[in-house]
Design an enzyme around this catalytic site. Structure first.
Site, PDB file in Angstrom:
ATOM      1  CG  ASP A  67      64.796  96.069  56.294  1.00  0.00           C
ATOM      2  OD1 ASP A  67      65.582  96.346  57.211  1.00  0.00           O
ATOM      3  OD2 ASP A  67      65.158  95.756  55.145  1.00  0.00           O
ATOM      4  CD  GLU A  68      65.068  99.542  59.875  1.00  0.00           C
ATOM      5  OE1 GLU A  68      64.913  99.745  61.087  1.00  0.00           O
ATOM      6  OE2 GLU A  68      66.137  99.197  59.365  1.00  0.00           O
TER       7      GLU A  68
END
Ligand code: IFG
Length: 503
Positions: free
Chosen positions: A295-296
């Site tokens: 993620d991210e």
């Protein structure tokens, strides 16, 4: 008055069951004895009753737990169970110990809160029950703030009552590395030494972690470890200088921004690091699933991200595990077959989220649904709350946490491709187990109901199908167990909580 709502629960005209002083728990079949021991412990803590477990046929007034092939609802072997309560006794039947364990959770909730009264009676009832989804999860972020073993065991006890059967532990992030890796001792010595806010961090030794895995397994909960990568990796980068582009390790990070860190793609030292870490985590994981985050990754180029994830996921598969990743990993189109995507965008998908999660399905995988605007337990209940975050399209009330459906989020993503649901608790603002429980309960009960109970009919509006007032009344009965076990919970206004409840 059970949460999650069972598929079939009907009162019968039999006389109630009375738990007499000579009642025993009679067991038969594989795993029945350990389930009975947990029921015995629950009856002791819920209502101070001491029952013995006997491996012999039940007598009048006994509680019987039977695990056998032909037991439980037809076609729902994995976790289904039958529960019959009548004057002559209580009987739980299931094809597996997991099913029998879920039957015990329902029985516990049928025991009246005033169960300390004498004699303890349970109204006659017939239950036939099984889950809609195989994966009903809670996630505890132990990286932003660390939670010692006893806190995680307490959390496991509480989620088991709701038939949650997976605990996803977010073990690593920018602020902390929480699992001992024997070949990489600096990860916990340095990377595990602090937390958000700069306080003392902490970590699980491999023995402690094995203990948690066993504790959860005894309660038919599989632990899903997450080693987040290539982003969210400052703790690892701070621990091993050779992982950094210029060989300089960054300082430990105790803030709460995201997206600034990344491991290097195609780098020799990083490859060795991945092999060491994934090898040891896989060896500590009897379960099928191993989560590698993804993620991210705002500081990783798209090309590097795809190459990194496809390589890391291949290492997980080579170690005999099924990779899981947040939906951004769907940018890859060469994932190992069966890789599972965890959707964390909103009920109405934004940006690439819908095509990212469908990418996993196209590659033979499935989805775990965690829509952040209704299933993220770190989001505030209401504006102005001292604890929690509020980036997900406003507060998340209990009714918001209940009134959504996993199969009505991404067009083309139906139950056939949905493994289940999970409610993550991120802990940037959560420091103690009491705070963690207050963010988690009662909203996890809503997500557990969505994961277990029958789907709304296609023609039905989700709001009507979920009947919030009825759910709230059932929840008030569960709260009596939270009071008995000392589990903290948020006394949201919409629920008729029991009077005797702790303030
Ligand atoms: N997004 C981040 C988490 C955490 C969360 C807080 C995911 C997959 C916001 N990633 O959710 O690390 O910061 O709500």
């Amino acid at each position: 008055m059970v949460v999650p709502r069972p598929v079939e629960l009907e009162s019968t005209t039999d006389a109630p069951f009375v738990l007499g002083p000579t009642a025993r728990i009679s067991v038969a079949g594989a795993g029945a004895e350990s389930v009975a021991a947990l029921l015995r412990d629950a009856l002791r803590s819920d209502c101070r009753r001491e029952l013995v477990v006997v491996i012999e046929p039940p007598e009048y007034g006994d509680i019987a737990i039977v695990v056998a092939d032909h037991e439980g609802p037809e076609g729902h072997r994995e976790e289904g169970y039958s529960l019959d309560v009548a004057a002559e006794g209580v009987r739980i039947g299931a094809a597996t110990a997991a099913g029998a364990f879920h039957g015990v959770q329902t029985l516990r909730q049928l025991v009246p809160a005033s169960c300390s009264d004498d004699p303890l009676t349970i109204d006659a009832v017939r239950v036939r029950d099984y889950p809609r989804y195989a994966y009903r999860g809670a996630m505890l972020d132990v990286a932003r703030h660390f939670f010692p073993v006893r806190d995680v065991e307490r959390f496991i006890d509480a989620i088991a009552l709701l038939k949650v059967n997976h605990l996803h532990l977010h073990l690593t992030d920018d602020q902390g590395w929480r699992l001992e890796i024997l070949s990489r001792p600096e990860l916990t010595r340095i990377g595990g030494s602090t937390a958000v806010g700069g306080g003392a961090g902490g970590f699980y030794t491999q023995d402690e972690y094995r203990g948690l895995v066993a504790y959860a397994a005894e309660r038919h909960i599989a632990i899903v470890p997450e080693i987040d990568m290539p982003g969210h990796t400052n703790a690892a980068l701070a621990s091993y200088p050779e992982l950094n582009p210029d060989g300089d390790a960054p300082d430990l990070y105790t803030g709460t921004t995201v997206g600034f860190s990344t491991l290097l793609t195609g780098d020799e030292a990083t490859e060795r690091f991945l092999a060491d870490v994934i090898g040891e985590v896989a060896a500590l994981t009897p379960g099928r699933l191993l989560h590698i985050g993804g993620d991210e990754c705002l500081s990783t180029s798209r090309g590097d991200f795809v190459r990194f994830i496809e390589h890391a996921a291949a290492l997980v598969a080579a170690a005999g595990k099924t990779p899981v990743g947040w939906h951004e990993m769907g940018a890859c189109d060469a994932l190992p077959a069966g890789t599972v995507g965890q959707y964390w965008d909103f009920r109405t998908p934004r940006g690439n989220a819908a095509e990212d999660i469908l990418s996993f399905v196209r590659q033979g995988g499935a989805a775990i649904m965690s829509p952040a605007d209704v299933a993220y337990l770190d989001i505030v209940y209401a504006e102005g709350d001292a604890i929690g975050q509020d980036w997900a399209d406003g507060p998340t009330s209990l009714s918001a946490a209940l009134q959504w459906d996993p199969a009505r989020i991404v067009p083309g993503l139906g139950d056939a491709h949905i493994l289940g649901v999970e409610a993550p608790l991120w802990t940037e603002t959560v420091e103690t187990i009491e705070q963690a429980e207050e963010m988690t309960f009662p909203r996890l009960a809503a997500v557990a109901e969505i994961g277990w109970s029958p789907a709304p009919a296609d023609t039905e509006q989700v709001e009507a199908a979920r009947d919030f007032p009825a759910f709230a009344r059932r929840l008030a009965a569960v709260a009596e167990h939270w009071d008995a076990s000392g589990t903290s919970y948020r006394r949201v206004a919409e629920v008729p909580w029991p009077e005797g409840a702790r303030p």
